[in-house]
Design an enzyme around this catalytic site. Structure first.
Site, PDB file in Angstrom:
ATOM      1  N   SER A  69       3.991  10.655   5.253  1.00 11.10           N
ATOM      2  CA  SER A  69       5.150  11.500   4.925  1.00 11.10           C
ATOM      3  C   SER A  69       5.403  11.573   3.421  1.00 11.10           C
ATOM      4  CB  SER A  69       6.402  10.945   5.621  1.00 11.10           C
ATOM      5  OG  SER A  69       6.770   9.692   5.066  1.00 11.10           O
ATOM      6  N   ALA A  96       0.834  -1.205   0.000  1.00  8.52           N
ATOM      7  CA  ALA A  96       0.000   0.000   0.000  1.00  8.52           C
ATOM      8  C   ALA A  96       0.871   1.258   0.000  1.00  8.52           C
ATOM      9  CB  ALA A  96      -0.928  -0.012   1.212  1.00  8.52           C
ATOM     10  N   SER A 102      10.679  11.842   2.128  1.00 12.92           N
ATOM     11  CA  SER A 102       9.778  11.099   3.029  1.00 12.92           C
ATOM     12  C   SER A 102      10.341  10.998   4.444  1.00 12.92           C
ATOM     13  CB  SER A 102       9.494   9.699   2.464  1.00 12.92           C
ATOM     14  OG  SER A 102      10.571   8.822   2.721  1.00 12.92           O
ATOM     15  N   ASP A 121       9.947   2.144   0.693  1.00 14.80           N
ATOM     16  CA  ASP A 121       8.721   2.060  -0.111  1.00 14.80           C
ATOM     17  C   ASP A 121       8.530   3.320  -0.951  1.00 14.80           C
ATOM     18  OD1 ASP A 121       8.210  -0.405   1.079  1.00 14.80           O
ATOM     19  OD2 ASP A 121       7.109   0.522   2.726  1.00 14.80           O
TER      20      ASP A 121
HETATM   21  O1  RIB Z   1       8.289  -0.485   4.890  1.00 17.03           O
HETATM   22  C1  RIB Z   1       7.535   0.056   5.943  1.00 17.03           C
HETATM   23  C2  RIB Z   1       6.324  -0.778   6.175  1.00 17.03           C
HETATM   24  O2  RIB Z   1       6.716  -2.068   6.611  1.00 17.03           O
HETATM   25  C3  RIB Z   1       5.402  -0.283   7.243  1.00 17.03           C
HETATM   26  O3  RIB Z   1       4.411   0.581   6.745  1.00 17.03           O
HETATM   27  C4  RIB Z   1       4.845  -1.540   7.854  1.00 17.03           C
HETATM   28  O4  RIB Z   1       3.469  -1.657   7.678  1.00 17.03           O
HETATM   29  C5  RIB Z   1       5.613  -2.692   7.218  1.00 17.03           C
HETATM   30  O5  RIB Z   1       4.894  -3.294   6.211  1.00 17.03           O
END
Ligand code: RIB
Length: 310
Positions: A293, A43, A284, A254
């Protein structure tokens, strides 16, 4: 028409505790602050790509609890197509207790919950959407068979595939990723998955090349404060780190992967896409939380302008 990205992966509710220090075993310790946020590597990457203007569809499973509908709503509010978000009856939503220390570093536990139910059938159900995408983006917070099936689907239908092998899983079978376009580990994930050391630049190169020899086309290694490397069979490209004062590093990886997918599918050359992604990830870590963020296009352009880049 905007570029189209499908994220096949996880969602979690992040339970973020800001600590002065980590408690010792058996110790009760007061922490100064707490926040509930939307997270999950899948997500998070979807939200980063969507905030930067991609048309994003998410294939994911939510739990049959109070977090499920809120997670779906959060994705929708981020303009993400939720047609392939499935509620798993009787399963809890994924949650992630996260501890953030004063220097911005974090430690994360994940409870997969409904994410463990994302199946090959979910991919088959979403096939019509997936075939129309420019990129399929994957991580490892869902079952490995689902990941293999998605990579094979992308290869078969000519959709570029990106796999961020996080969190690292020693059971990942690299022989089932044949034809994967982009493999994006950090240095510890690379060490675990290649079975080779990654403590020097030369070692990182050797470890990445050992994966390329096994059917993966391109490896992008993120190296924290040392930036990143794009490693192909012929080349090594260095991506310089962007220096900022960290507030909370959670979700920076991410932000990097999601924005890279966006810039790449938007037509940027790989090196340019990675340089932009490094800036997006740097931005971020100047704010708290994961998705909370992530910049939109206007905030990101302002940040780049302040940095003196583009
Ligand atoms: O990479 C960070 C994420 O790792 C967090 O949002 C947490 O939910 C885990 O999945």
């Amino acid at each position: 028409m905007p570029d189209r990205i499908a994220v096949i992966g996880s969602n979690m509710v992040d339970l973020v505790t800001y600590v002065n220090r980590m408690p010792s075993r058996g110790e009760t310790l007061e922490a100064p602050d707490f926040a509930l946020g939307f997270g999950g590597k899948g997500a998070n990457q979807a939200v980063a790509a969507a905030r930067l203007g991609a048309q994003v569809s998410m294939v994911t499973c939510v739990g049959d609890d109070i977090f499920g509908p809120r997670t779906r709503q959060n994705l929708h509010e981020n303009r993400i197509d939720v047609s392939h978000v499935r509620c798993v009856e009787g399963a809890p939503s994924g949650v992630a207790p996260i501890f953030v220390e004063p220097d911005g570093e974090n430690a994360i536990l994940i409870v997969k919950g409904a994410n463990a139910h994302l199946s090959t059938a979910d991919i088959d159900t979403a096939a019509g959407t997936l075939k129309g995408c420019d990129v399929i983006l994957l991580q490892l917070e869902v079952p490995l068979d689902t990941v293999y099936h998605a990579v094979a689907f992308g290869v078969r239908h000519g959709v570029q595939t990106i796999l961020n092998p996080a969190p690292a899983d020693p059971d990942l079978d690299l022989s089932r990723l044949d034809g994967l376009d982009w493999f994006c580990p950090n240095e510890s994930e690379l060490a675990l998955l290649s079975g080779m050391p990654t403590d020097t630049d030369a070692a990182v190169l050797a470890a990445a090349r050992s994966l390329i020899g096994r059917g993966i086309r391109n490896v992008i290694v993120t190296l924290g404060g040392r930036g990143a490397r794009l490693i192909t069979a012929e080349d090594v490209v260095q991506i310089a780190p962007i220096r900022v004062d960290p507030v909370d590093t959670t979700g920076a990886g991410d932000a990097f992967i999601g924005s890279f997918a966006r810039f790449l599918s938007g037509g940027a050359a790989p090196q340019a896409a990675l340089e932009r992604a490094a800036r997006y990830a740097a931005h971020s870590i100047t704010g708290r939380g994961t998705q909370s963020s992530y910049a939109d296009v206007i905030e990101f352009e302002a940040f780049c302008h302040a940095l003196g880049g583009n």
